[in-house]
Write a protein that holds these residues in place. Structure first.
Motif, PDB file in Angstrom:
ATOM      1  N   GLY A  92     -12.072 105.692  42.481  1.00  0.00           N
ATOM      2  CA  GLY A  92     -13.183 106.577  42.802  1.00  0.00           C
ATOM      3  C   GLY A  92     -13.454 106.602  44.292  1.00  0.00           C
ATOM      4  O   GLY A  92     -12.557 106.368  45.110  1.00  0.00           O
ATOM      5  N   ILE A  93     -14.713 106.869  44.676  1.00  0.00           N
ATOM      6  CA  ILE A  93     -15.042 107.012  46.100  1.00  0.00           C
ATOM      7  C   ILE A  93     -15.562 105.718  46.719  1.00  0.00           C
ATOM      8  O   ILE A  93     -15.709 105.638  47.929  1.00  0.00           O
ATOM      9  CB  ILE A  93     -16.052 108.157  46.330  1.00  0.00           C
ATOM     10  N   GLY A  94     -15.891 104.707  45.896  1.00  0.00           N
ATOM     11  CA  GLY A  94     -16.329 103.428  46.444  1.00  0.00           C
ATOM     12  C   GLY A  94     -17.759 103.431  46.953  1.00  0.00           C
ATOM     13  O   GLY A  94     -18.006 103.113  48.118  1.00  0.00           O
ATOM     14  N   ALA A  95     -18.676 103.805  46.087  1.00  0.00           N
ATOM     15  CA  ALA A  95     -20.089 103.818  46.460  1.00  0.00           C
ATOM     16  C   ALA A  95     -20.942 103.707  45.204  1.00  0.00           C
ATOM     17  O   ALA A  95     -20.522 104.123  44.116  1.00  0.00           O
ATOM     18  CB  ALA A  95     -20.446 105.101  47.210  1.00  0.00           C
ATOM     19  N   VAL A  96     -22.138 103.131  45.371  1.00  0.00           N
ATOM     20  CA  VAL A  96     -23.125 103.153  44.287  1.00  0.00           C
ATOM     21  C   VAL A  96     -23.813 104.509  44.359  1.00  0.00           C
ATOM     22  O   VAL A  96     -24.411 104.862  45.382  1.00  0.00           O
ATOM     23  CB  VAL A  96     -24.164 102.023  44.443  1.00  0.00           C
ATOM     24  N   VAL A  97     -23.699 105.281  43.286  1.00  0.00           N
ATOM     25  CA  VAL A  97     -24.278 106.623  43.238  1.00  0.00           C
ATOM     26  C   VAL A  97     -25.153 106.717  41.995  1.00  0.00           C
ATOM     27  O   VAL A  97     -24.731 106.338  40.902  1.00  0.00           O
ATOM     28  CB  VAL A  97     -23.180 107.706  43.180  1.00  0.00           C
ATOM     29  N   TYR A 113     -14.408 101.493  52.174  1.00  0.00           N
ATOM     30  CA  TYR A 113     -13.894 102.270  51.051  1.00  0.00           C
ATOM     31  C   TYR A 113     -14.029 103.775  51.345  1.00  0.00           C
ATOM     32  O   TYR A 113     -14.639 104.165  52.351  1.00  0.00           O
ATOM     33  CB  TYR A 113     -14.612 101.872  49.761  1.00  0.00           C
ATOM     34  N   PRO A 114     -13.453 104.656  50.494  1.00  0.00           N
ATOM     35  CA  PRO A 114     -13.380 106.082  50.808  1.00  0.00           C
ATOM     36  C   PRO A 114     -14.688 106.741  51.237  1.00  0.00           C
ATOM     37  O   PRO A 114     -14.706 107.493  52.219  1.00  0.00           O
ATOM     38  CB  PRO A 114     -12.849 106.694  49.500  1.00  0.00           C
ATOM     39  N   GLU A 143     -19.477 111.349  37.151  1.00  0.00           N
ATOM     40  CA  GLU A 143     -18.127 111.370  36.590  1.00  0.00           C
ATOM     41  C   GLU A 143     -17.189 112.260  37.405  1.00  0.00           C
ATOM     42  O   GLU A 143     -15.978 112.051  37.435  1.00  0.00           O
ATOM     43  CB  GLU A 143     -18.162 111.850  35.128  1.00  0.00           C
ATOM     44  N   LEU A 144     -17.761 113.255  38.080  1.00  0.00           N
ATOM     45  CA  LEU A 144     -16.949 114.171  38.893  1.00  0.00           C
ATOM     46  C   LEU A 144     -16.383 113.481  40.132  1.00  0.00           C
ATOM     47  O   LEU A 144     -15.435 113.977  40.744  1.00  0.00           O
ATOM     48  CB  LEU A 144     -17.786 115.378  39.326  1.00  0.00           C
ATOM     49  N   LEU A 145     -16.975 112.343  40.503  1.00  0.00           N
ATOM     50  CA  LEU A 145     -16.514 111.631  41.691  1.00  0.00           C
ATOM     51  C   LEU A 145     -15.320 110.730  41.390  1.00  0.00           C
ATOM     52  O   LEU A 145     -14.621 110.289  42.301  1.00  0.00           O
ATOM     53  CB  LEU A 145     -17.658 110.791  42.272  1.00  0.00           C
ATOM     54  N   LYS A 146     -15.091 110.447  40.111  1.00  0.00           N
ATOM     55  CA  LYS A 146     -13.960 109.614  39.718  1.00  0.00           C
ATOM     56  C   LYS A 146     -12.714 110.477  39.583  1.00  0.00           C
ATOM     57  O   LYS A 146     -12.802 111.688  39.368  1.00  0.00           O
ATOM     58  CB  LYS A 146     -14.254 108.895  38.403  1.00  0.00           C
ATOM     59  N   GLY A 147     -11.565 109.862  39.706  1.00  0.00           N
ATOM     60  CA  GLY A 147     -10.328 110.625  39.573  1.00  0.00           C
ATOM     61  C   GLY A 147      -9.127 109.796  39.965  1.00  0.00           C
ATOM     62  O   GLY A 147      -9.248 108.601  40.267  1.00  0.00           O
ATOM     63  N   ALA A 148      -7.982 110.411  39.960  1.00  0.00           N
ATOM     64  CA  ALA A 148      -6.729 109.714  40.247  1.00  0.00           C
ATOM     65  C   ALA A 148      -6.700 109.212  41.694  1.00  0.00           C
ATOM     66  O   ALA A 148      -7.249 109.842  42.604  1.00  0.00           O
ATOM     67  CB  ALA A 148      -5.548 110.638  39.990  1.00  0.00           C
ATOM     68  N   THR A 149      -6.073 108.068  41.877  1.00  0.00           N
ATOM     69  CA  THR A 149      -5.909 107.492  43.213  1.00  0.00           C
ATOM     70  C   THR A 149      -5.192 108.475  44.136  1.00  0.00           C
ATOM     71  O   THR A 149      -4.232 109.137  43.738  1.00  0.00           O
ATOM     72  CB  THR A 149      -5.096 106.180  43.121  1.00  0.00           C
ATOM     73  N   LYS A 150      -5.703 108.580  45.360  1.00  0.00           N
ATOM     74  CA  LYS A 150      -5.178 109.457  46.426  1.00  0.00           C
ATOM     75  C   LYS A 150      -5.511 110.929  46.221  1.00  0.00           C
ATOM     76  O   LYS A 150      -5.118 111.773  47.040  1.00  0.00           O
ATOM     77  CB  LYS A 150      -3.651 109.302  46.588  1.00  0.00           C
ATOM     78  N   MET A 164     -24.311 119.182  54.930  1.00  0.00           N
ATOM     79  CA  MET A 164     -23.054 118.830  55.581  1.00  0.00           C
ATOM     80  C   MET A 164     -21.960 118.738  54.528  1.00  0.00           C
ATOM     81  O   MET A 164     -22.237 118.668  53.325  1.00  0.00           O
ATOM     82  CB  MET A 164     -23.202 117.485  56.323  1.00  0.00           C
ATOM     83  N   THR A 165     -20.712 118.738  54.963  1.00  0.00           N
ATOM     84  CA  THR A 165     -19.583 118.631  54.037  1.00  0.00           C
ATOM     85  C   THR A 165     -18.593 117.576  54.524  1.00  0.00           C
ATOM     86  O   THR A 165     -18.507 117.296  55.724  1.00  0.00           O
ATOM     87  CB  THR A 165     -18.842 119.974  53.893  1.00  0.00           C
ATOM     88  N   THR A 166     -17.870 117.016  53.570  1.00  0.00           N
ATOM     89  CA  THR A 166     -16.808 116.067  53.889  1.00  0.00           C
ATOM     90  C   THR A 166     -15.800 116.066  52.748  1.00  0.00           C
ATOM     91  O   THR A 166     -16.083 116.569  51.653  1.00  0.00           O
ATOM     92  CB  THR A 166     -17.370 114.644  54.103  1.00  0.00           C
ATOM     93  N   THR A 167     -14.644 115.511  53.011  1.00  0.00           N
ATOM     94  CA  THR A 167     -13.629 115.349  51.966  1.00  0.00           C
ATOM     95  C   THR A 167     -13.338 113.868  51.796  1.00  0.00           C
ATOM     96  O   THR A 167     -13.088 113.157  52.773  1.00  0.00           O
ATOM     97  CB  THR A 167     -12.325 116.082  52.337  1.00  0.00           C
ATOM     98  N   VAL A 168     -13.386 113.417  50.553  1.00  0.00           N
ATOM     99  CA  VAL A 168     -13.159 112.003  50.251  1.00  0.00           C
ATOM    100  C   VAL A 168     -11.850 111.860  49.490  1.00  0.00           C
ATOM    101  O   VAL A 168     -11.606 112.581  48.525  1.00  0.00           O
ATOM    102  CB  VAL A 168     -14.313 111.416  49.407  1.00  0.00           C
ATOM    103  N   SER A 169     -11.017 110.934  49.941  1.00  0.00           N
ATOM    104  CA  SER A 169      -9.769 110.630  49.240  1.00  0.00           C
ATOM    105  C   SER A 169      -9.995 109.438  48.328  1.00  0.00           C
ATOM    106  O   SER A 169     -10.216 108.316  48.799  1.00  0.00           O
ATOM    107  CB  SER A 169      -8.655 110.313  50.249  1.00  0.00           C
ATOM    108  N   ARG A 170      -9.973 109.678  47.030  1.00  0.00           N
ATOM    109  CA  ARG A 170     -10.245 108.609  46.061  1.00  0.00           C
ATOM    110  C   ARG A 170      -9.207 107.492  46.189  1.00  0.00           C
ATOM    111  O   ARG A 170      -8.064 107.726  46.563  1.00  0.00           O
ATOM    112  CB  ARG A 170     -10.235 109.155  44.643  1.00  0.00           C
ATOM    113  N   ASP A 171      -9.658 106.276  45.829  1.00  0.00           N
ATOM    114  CA  ASP A 171      -8.750 105.126  45.927  1.00  0.00           C
ATOM    115  C   ASP A 171      -9.119 104.106  44.866  1.00  0.00           C
ATOM    116  O   ASP A 171     -10.155 104.214  44.196  1.00  0.00           O
ATOM    117  CB  ASP A 171      -8.843 104.511  47.324  1.00  0.00           C
ATOM    118  N   GLU A 172      -8.263 103.101  44.716  1.00  0.00           N
ATOM    119  CA  GLU A 172      -8.563 102.003  43.808  1.00  0.00           C
ATOM    120  C   GLU A 172      -9.736 101.193  44.373  1.00  0.00           C
ATOM    121  O   GLU A 172      -9.718 100.781  45.522  1.00  0.00           O
ATOM    122  CB  GLU A 172      -7.344 101.091  43.647  1.00  0.00           C
ATOM    123  N   ILE A 173     -10.754 100.983  43.539  1.00  0.00           N
ATOM    124  CA  ILE A 173     -11.945 100.250  43.959  1.00  0.00           C
ATOM    125  C   ILE A 173     -11.989  98.920  43.215  1.00  0.00           C
ATOM    126  O   ILE A 173     -11.936  98.894  41.987  1.00  0.00           O
ATOM    127  CB  ILE A 173     -13.227 101.048  43.659  1.00  0.00           C
TER     128      ILE A 173
END
Length: 538
Positions: A92-97, A113-114, A143-150, A164-173
């Motif tokens: 995922g993105i590596g944050a408490v949401v 983390y991402p 749930e939309l923030l979770k997904g496949a690594t990379k 504001m906008t940003t792009t996050v590359s999901r990773d193993e957390i």
């Protein structure tokens, strides 16, 4: 002669048990049939189109509400989240949401983390994930923030009024059970155990061994804010400090197979090293098993504030289509025989609400010290700033502390922890913020008074008595804001914790604790005073 008496008696017992079982089974089957028929006819005949899944979800949740808050139906997404929580790993993105109605807030990005790399900060409100608007998404938007690594996900968010906008590359957390350990001084080691996932005992053991190699002759184990987790891990953590074959916890249930006693199974790391355990009102479940058991066995001095008081054990039971029922199966008891469950969900008040247990039974530790059940684990040494109160709890629950910390962070740029200080002037500013925010909360006394005011009886007492009630309610409301001064120590402690994590991440908070935390100072002082340490335990 005896045989003629015994056989009919046994037959009678079997008959009664069998009859009871058949009656229960018949009643369950009867109610299931009624519900199935009702559900089918409702969906077939209702004037508008229905959503069977939503109707069933509502029905199940309503049914379970009358039990306890830990007995829950878990859909496929919930089951996956439960597995992640216990395993301590996910992509995922590596944050408490957290989701609040139609708001999705970043509570804490994990350092490195991402989410952190993408520039997201605590307090950012996520408004769009990919092409999906959070306010239009009816399911759990996290749930939309979770997904496949990379895999990448675009996020639009609001910060201090700007979108504001940003792009996050999901990773193993990887979620560590022990996020921090270090030496406080030349002889005292400090270990933070933040959750009881499958890594808890292994990581605690590794930290303990490392600190001993660095010269630790005393240990502080910090369980503050630890919500619990796996029962087996709690037992294995205790096992680090007590011998093999020591009773740690027992469970009692109406179902015989759930009545069990749990003993330590391995050789310990150190049964002699002086040990202090830190707890507060957010230390629950497995945290209370560890602190309660080691207190009962006179193996550790417990420091801080009364724990949460969860003495119930849950077990997930698999259902159809990947769903599960997480059901309370038993109560657990510490070695002295006490159950520390605080809320009574089975004997509710006139409004149907669970009540806090007030009648406590006395038990004895191994050396004969008095301990009590029913109200969480009471520390051997209380720390005032950690004690729960209704005002601080309401400020936390309503995000007042969180939102103030967000504003403070952007108004006070700090890059060096040595320069951090939440001053008296800052606290006066916080009080002004609370007043202007429109924050309000209702005390138990107010609820009782309002109930009387809304009853027909109040009219019988006359207008004078009614006005006295109104004045009393007004006075209570004024005194609540005055409580900001009474509970300044507790509120300041929570504000400092929130702010330091903003500036220096979670790792920075623990480093700050080593020099500034009252609970750690008290625990360190006790461990240094061998005579006092022994006197508390004996």
């Amino acid at each position: 002669m005896k045989k003629k008496i015994i056989i009919p008696a046994l037959a009678l017992i079997v008959l009664l048990v069998g009859t009871s079982f058949k009656n229960d089974f018949f009643e369950i089957a009867k109610q299931v049939e009624i519900f199935t028929t009702l559900f089918k006819e409702l969906n077939m005949n209702y004037v508008d189109e229905t959503n069977p899944a939503e109707l069933m979800d509502t029905a199940i949740k309503s049914m379970l509400e009358d039990l306890d808050p830990y007995t829950n139906f878990m859909n496929e997404q919930d089951v996956e989240g439960f597995k992640i929580s216990n395993a301590g790993e996910y992509s995922g993105i590596g944050a408490v949401v957290k989701s609040y109605d139609d708001r999705l807030l970043i509570i804490e990005p994990y350092e490195g983390y991402p989410a952190d790399k993408a520039g997201l900060k605590a307090g950012d409100e996520i408004v769009k994930i990919g092409d999906i608007s959070v306010s239009d998404f009816k399911e759990d938007a996290t749930e939309l923030l979770k997904g496949a690594t990379k895999s990448n996900v675009s996020i639009a968010y609001k910060r201090q009024g700007k979108t504001m906008t940003t792009t996050v590359s999901r990773d193993e957390i990887e979620i560590d059970a022990v996020p921090y350990f270090n030496m406080i001084d030349a002889e005292t080691g400090y270990i933070v155990l933040s959750k009881f996932n499958s890594k808890a005992s292994k990581q605690t053991e590794e930290a303990l061994e490392d600190l001993k190699e660095r010269g630790a002759k005393k240990i502080i184990l910090d369980l503050r804010g630890n919500p619990g987790g796996l029962l087996t891990e709690a037992i294995d953590v205790c096992n680090l400090f007590v011998p093999k074959k020591e009773l740690i916890v027992s469970t009692k249930s109406k179902v015989k197979k759930f009545n069990q006693e749990y003993y330590t199974r391995r050789n310990p790391v150190d049964t002699e090293i002086p040990l202090a355990i830190l707890i507060n009102g957010r230390s629950a479940s497995a945290s209370e098993i560890v602190s309660g058991a080691l207190q009962d066995l006179d193996r550790a001095v417990v420091v801080g504030a009364r724990s949460f008081g969860k003495g119930l054990v849950q077990r997930p039971i698999k259902l159809n289509y990947g769903t599960q029922l997480k059901v309370t199966i038993s109560r657990y008891y510490t070695p002295s025989g006490r159950c520390i469950q605080s809320m009574d969900y089975w004997n509710r008040d006139a409004d149907g609400k669970a009540v806090v247990k007030k009648d406590f039974n006395e038990f004895k530790t191994r050396s004969g010290r008095k301990v009590y059940d029913g109200g969480g684990v009471m520390p051997d040494l209380e720390v005032k700033g950690l004690k729960d109160n209704s005002l601080t709890s309401a400020l936390i629950a309503n995000n007042v502390l969180f939102d103030y910390a967000t504003d403070y962070y952007y108004k006070h740029p700090i890059t060096n922890m040595d320069n951090f200080s939440f001053s008296e002037t800052d606290y006066q500013d916080f009080k002004k913020y609370v007043t202007e925010s429109g924050f309000t909360y209702e005390t138990k006394t107010e609820k009782a008074l309002k109930k009387v005011m809304n009853s027909q009886e109040i009219d019988e007492f006359g207008e004078s008595v009614k006005n006295d009630y109104k004045k009393l309610l007004t006075d209570i409301n004024h005194s609540k804001l005055a409580s900001l001064d009474e509970y300044q120590e507790s509120i300041t402690k929570n504000l400092e914790d929130e702010l330091i994590v903003r500036y220096f991440y979670r790792d920075g908070l623990y480093k700050y604790y080593l020099q500034n935390d009252d609970a750690i100072k008290n625990a360190t002082a006790i461990l240094k005073d061998a005579a006092k340490y022994k006197s508390i335990l004996k």
